[in-house]
Design an enzyme around this catalytic site. Structure first.
Site, PDB file in Angstrom:
ATOM      1  N   CYS A  42       0.833  -1.189   0.000  1.00 54.87           N
ATOM      2  CA  CYS A  42       0.000   0.000   0.000  1.00 54.87           C
ATOM      3  C   CYS A  42       0.874   1.249   0.000  1.00 54.87           C
ATOM      4  O   CYS A  42       1.971   1.259   0.554  1.00 54.87           O
ATOM      5  CB  CYS A  42      -0.910  -0.006   1.229  1.00 54.87           C
ATOM      6  SG  CYS A  42      -2.079   1.383   1.276  1.00 54.87           S
ATOM      7  N   ASP A  44       0.410   3.786   1.659  1.00 58.24           N
ATOM      8  CA  ASP A  44       0.298   4.423   2.976  1.00 58.24           C
ATOM      9  C   ASP A  44       1.676   4.828   3.509  1.00 58.24           C
ATOM     10  O   ASP A  44       2.620   4.039   3.506  1.00 58.24           O
ATOM     11  CB  ASP A  44      -0.368   3.446   3.951  1.00 58.24           C
ATOM     12  CG  ASP A  44      -0.843   4.123   5.223  1.00 58.24           C
ATOM     13  OD1 ASP A  44       0.010   4.650   5.964  1.00 58.24           O
ATOM     14  OD2 ASP A  44      -2.054   4.104   5.498  1.00 58.24           O
ATOM     15  N   ARG A  46       2.711   5.147   6.365  1.00 58.29           N
ATOM     16  CA  ARG A  46       3.096   4.476   7.608  1.00 58.29           C
ATOM     17  C   ARG A  46       3.694   3.090   7.374  1.00 58.29           C
ATOM     18  O   ARG A  46       4.042   2.395   8.339  1.00 58.29           O
ATOM     19  CB  ARG A  46       1.882   4.368   8.531  1.00 58.29           C
ATOM     20  CG  ARG A  46       1.268   5.705   8.917  1.00 58.29           C
ATOM     21  CD  ARG A  46      -0.096   5.529   9.550  1.00 58.29           C
ATOM     22  NE  ARG A  46      -1.083   5.024   8.582  1.00 58.29           N
ATOM     23  CZ  ARG A  46      -2.351   4.748   8.878  1.00 58.29           C
ATOM     24  NH1 ARG A  46      -2.788   4.955  10.118  1.00 58.29           N
ATOM     25  NH2 ARG A  46      -3.180   4.301   7.944  1.00 58.29           N
ATOM     26  N   CYS A 101      -6.330   0.138   7.122  1.00 61.30           N
ATOM     27  CA  CYS A 101      -6.133   0.624   5.761  1.00 61.30           C
ATOM     28  C   CYS A 101      -7.296   1.532   5.361  1.00 61.30           C
ATOM     29  O   CYS A 101      -8.454   1.116   5.376  1.00 61.30           O
ATOM     30  CB  CYS A 101      -6.029  -0.552   4.800  1.00 61.30           C
ATOM     31  SG  CYS A 101      -5.839  -0.085   3.065  1.00 61.30           S
TER      32      CYS A 101
END
Length: 218
Positions: A42, A44, A46, A101
């Site tokens: 992903c 993302d 993080r 998510c």
């Protein structure tokens, strides 16, 4: 100091420290890359793959997108997989989802809006917006789970794991992997979930190889 200035200053400090620790590392890396792992994860912020696995530049070939998708018609993902297997000779492909998510949460919310079953995944944007089109397959997968009668956290975790399993299957059905297995290449596909709160990666135990994938054509 702006966020961009901070990045540039951090890069300077990192490059200096890296060269002091091993003067040959970066010049050697500039000559070629020999990663053993392709990470499909992903986008993302993080979930920085190199950081959370304690890896160094050159260890991991990377493809990231919203909600760690591997869609059969996504030429971007397909080209990354092809390059990794056929040119870099990567032997390990890991599909990595993560807890909390945002993409999966949006798709779950769309799936449980019974009155808006054919509406957009993200209510704040048009149905034909790039983000909504991208998330549509995941919303469809969320709806396939049936009635959601558990806590929202439980439902989200279920979708995240189901999504990882589905994407692993998609990778295994790809032309690149099927041809690699037909040629008896030693390539394994894994499904992992990273827990943001603990920093720990969970192996879902769904690894697929030439010997274990039932969908390999004769």
């Amino acid at each position: 100091m702006s966020a961009v200035e901070k990045l540039l200053r951090g890069n300077t400090a990192w490059a200096r420290a890296t060269n002091e620790a091993d003067p040959n590392f970066l010049p050697g890396l500039a000559e070629k890359q020999q990663p053993q792992v392709l990470w499909i994860g992903c986008a993302d912020s993080r979930v920085p793959e190199t950081t959370i696995t304690g890896s160094r530049p050159g260890d991991i070939f990377v493809h990231r997108n919203i909600a760690n998708q591997f869609q059969p018609k996504d030429i971007n993902a397909l080209s990354v997989l092809e390059y990794a297997i056929d040119f870099l000779h990567v032997k390990h492909v890991v599909l990595v989802g993560h807890s909390n998510c945002g993409g999966a949460a949006a798709c779950l919310a769309a799936a449980i809006r019974e009155s808006n079953a054919d509406g957009p995944t993200t209510e704040s944007i048009p149905k034909d917006a790039p983000l909504d089109l991208w998330l549509a397959p995941l919303t469809k997968l969320a709806r396939s789970l049936g009635p959601v009668d558990m806590s929202r956290d439980g439902a989200l975790n279920l979708l995240i794991e189901t999504n990882v399993k589905h994407q692993v299957d998609q990778i295994c059905k790809s032309k690149t992997i099927v041809e690699a297995w037909r040629k008896e290449k030693d390539v394994t596909v894994y499904g992992w979930v990273y827990d943001l709160a603990t920093g720990i990666i969970q192996d879902l135990g769904i690894s697929r190889s030439r010997e274990t994938w039932p969908g390999l054509p004769g």
